[in-house]
Design a protein around this motif. Sequence first.
Motif, PDB file in Angstrom:
ATOM      1  N   THR A 407     -34.342 -43.101  -6.175  1.00  0.00           N
ATOM      2  CA  THR A 407     -34.198 -44.210  -7.122  1.00  0.00           C
ATOM      3  C   THR A 407     -35.028 -43.965  -8.373  1.00  0.00           C
ATOM      4  O   THR A 407     -34.585 -44.248  -9.499  1.00  0.00           O
ATOM      5  N   SER A 414     -30.467 -42.854 -15.625  1.00  0.00           N
ATOM      6  CA  SER A 414     -29.494 -43.936 -15.784  1.00  0.00           C
ATOM      7  C   SER A 414     -29.833 -44.825 -16.974  1.00  0.00           C
ATOM      8  O   SER A 414     -28.934 -45.398 -17.605  1.00  0.00           O
ATOM      9  N   ALA A 421     -29.227 -50.952 -15.644  1.00  0.00           N
ATOM     10  CA  ALA A 421     -29.268 -49.985 -14.538  1.00  0.00           C
ATOM     11  C   ALA A 421     -29.853 -50.577 -13.264  1.00  0.00           C
ATOM     12  O   ALA A 421     -30.015 -49.863 -12.276  1.00  0.00           O
ATOM     13  N   TYR A 423     -28.712 -52.557 -10.944  1.00  0.00           N
ATOM     14  CA  TYR A 423     -27.874 -52.474  -9.755  1.00  0.00           C
ATOM     15  C   TYR A 423     -27.831 -51.045  -9.215  1.00  0.00           C
ATOM     16  O   TYR A 423     -27.746 -50.837  -8.001  1.00  0.00           O
ATOM     17  N   SER A 424     -27.889 -50.064 -10.116  1.00  0.00           N
ATOM     18  CA  SER A 424     -27.881 -48.668  -9.656  1.00  0.00           C
ATOM     19  C   SER A 424     -29.138 -48.361  -8.853  1.00  0.00           C
ATOM     20  O   SER A 424     -29.091 -47.572  -7.911  1.00  0.00           O
ATOM     21  N   TYR A 425     -30.265 -48.976  -9.212  1.00  0.00           N
ATOM     22  CA  TYR A 425     -31.493 -48.776  -8.433  1.00  0.00           C
ATOM     23  C   TYR A 425     -31.303 -49.285  -7.009  1.00  0.00           C
ATOM     24  O   TYR A 425     -31.647 -48.605  -6.024  1.00  0.00           O
ATOM     25  N   TYR A 427     -28.485 -49.981  -5.300  1.00  0.00           N
ATOM     26  CA  TYR A 427     -27.486 -49.235  -4.538  1.00  0.00           C
ATOM     27  C   TYR A 427     -28.019 -47.858  -4.150  1.00  0.00           C
ATOM     28  O   TYR A 427     -27.748 -47.368  -3.052  1.00  0.00           O
ATOM     29  N   SER A 428     -28.753 -47.232  -5.052  1.00  0.00           N
ATOM     30  CA  SER A 428     -29.284 -45.900  -4.784  1.00  0.00           C
ATOM     31  C   SER A 428     -30.206 -45.914  -3.581  1.00  0.00           C
ATOM     32  O   SER A 428     -30.082 -45.077  -2.675  1.00  0.00           O
TER      33      SER A 428
END
Length: 517
Positions: A407, A414, A421, A423-425, A427-428
Amino acid sequence: MRVRADILRTYQGVHTWTGIIAGLVLFIGFYAGSLTMFKHELADWSKPVSAPVFTPESHNYQALIDQAIAHYSAQMSHGFSVDLLTDKAPLSWYSQGTARGMKLDNQLQTLYLNAQNELVIQQQSEHKLADLIDYLHRTAGFAGEIGHDQSGVYILGLAAILYFLALVSGVIILLPTLVKTFFALRKEKGASRFWLDSHNLVGIVSLPFHFIIAFTVVIFAFHDLIYGGLTQFYGDEPLFQRGTPAAQSYHIDKLPSLEKQLLAAKNYAPGYEPIHISFSRLNSAMPSAVLKMSNNAAVVRGPDTDYLFLNPYTLEIVNSSYPQGEDSQWGNFVASLFSLHFGTYGGEWGRWGYFVMGLFGAFLFYSGNLLWLDKRFKKAPNKRSTRFMAHLTIGICLGSMLGVAATLLLAKWSNLYIENANYSYLYSYYLVFFAFVAYTFYKGTQPASFWGLIGLVMLCSSMGLSTLIHAVLTEDYFKYYSSIAVDISAAVLAIIFYLSAKKVKDRSTYYSVITTS
């Protein structure tokens, strides 16, 4: 000191089962908790380079506030913040979401004055990497809410109770041999003995720290229930001081100058410097201003600073995290508990100390599980429940570390391409974590241990490499020099993980006794 054998056996059972039940949850809490000591540095490390709006010397906060109120009075009356340290837009308010909770879609309106003294307003997503690390520390990644708090907070509170029992029982077990074997690390007697000596040494040396953490985690998790119970003995008098509403509502047009607000704070706390102020409910009978007060030479009772609460119109001090004297005994007590848990009362040395002790705490739970598994495998190497616990130990412990490292690395890149970003953290972390747990159950503990550690080596090494690439691309080497401590720490951890992976591959450590599934 002699302790009866039956007593030792009883406490050994208590120590073993409380540690096993709580160990994996607390491993995540301690590992992520050690990172929270530098969560803001990690968040800054991950942010892309952007040119400063202006230097701190050119800030004209009052002119900025006056123009903002003239144009956006309705929005600002709900609340706004002024950051007195940033070289970016210093004034902001939430156009979506609030400061409380873990909403990943929060939007901020940020304002500053350009060179022509004109008001510039921009919208941006709130960067939540630091909050996500803290969320993992407080909840161990358990999703959902119970009441107004996350369910993981209560789960960690229960784990902390078991953790306290494990600490007490562990000390009793060691009492007969404490003096003789305190600093003994007997490599010549095999890997299991070395792990046991290391586990005991770390546990005893860091015992005061662990008692503090166990006690304060229980307080944080169940403080509402504790306060409710205390009211039965404390009577009708409130536990904490509360302001009384004014006879009539105030209005933002009558807000005193920022200079007067800061002067009132400095007069109350000489030697402290206000670095951030947040206003709320400005068009009401109970307006509030919260100031973050910094003093590197003083004891701090908050995560980063002390806090001061005042009425922004009357400039009356309503409350603070400073000692309040005999009139606020409960407030002083709670503030002290916060101070002990956050670890910021010792300055930079204190933060690094808590960082190291947090990693040692994670090691304590990990090594405890390995010692238990070692005994179980010697008695019944093919027992299904033992294999399940072995898979769970490797999967959860290494999986959580891989998730955090992945992450952090993702955040570095990202932020360059994704406006929000956050949400990417999230999900990652969960994708890497659950994928590695599944891989461990599929491949077995031996290959999972080795490749999990190799993965950590690659991720930690890539952090420094990413910093270098960013510096070359942006031609801003000074920015990345300021975050060099993050890259050095990642490099040190990469070396430790590499040496651990080498030992796993050579089958000379504990997990050489565990065969693959």
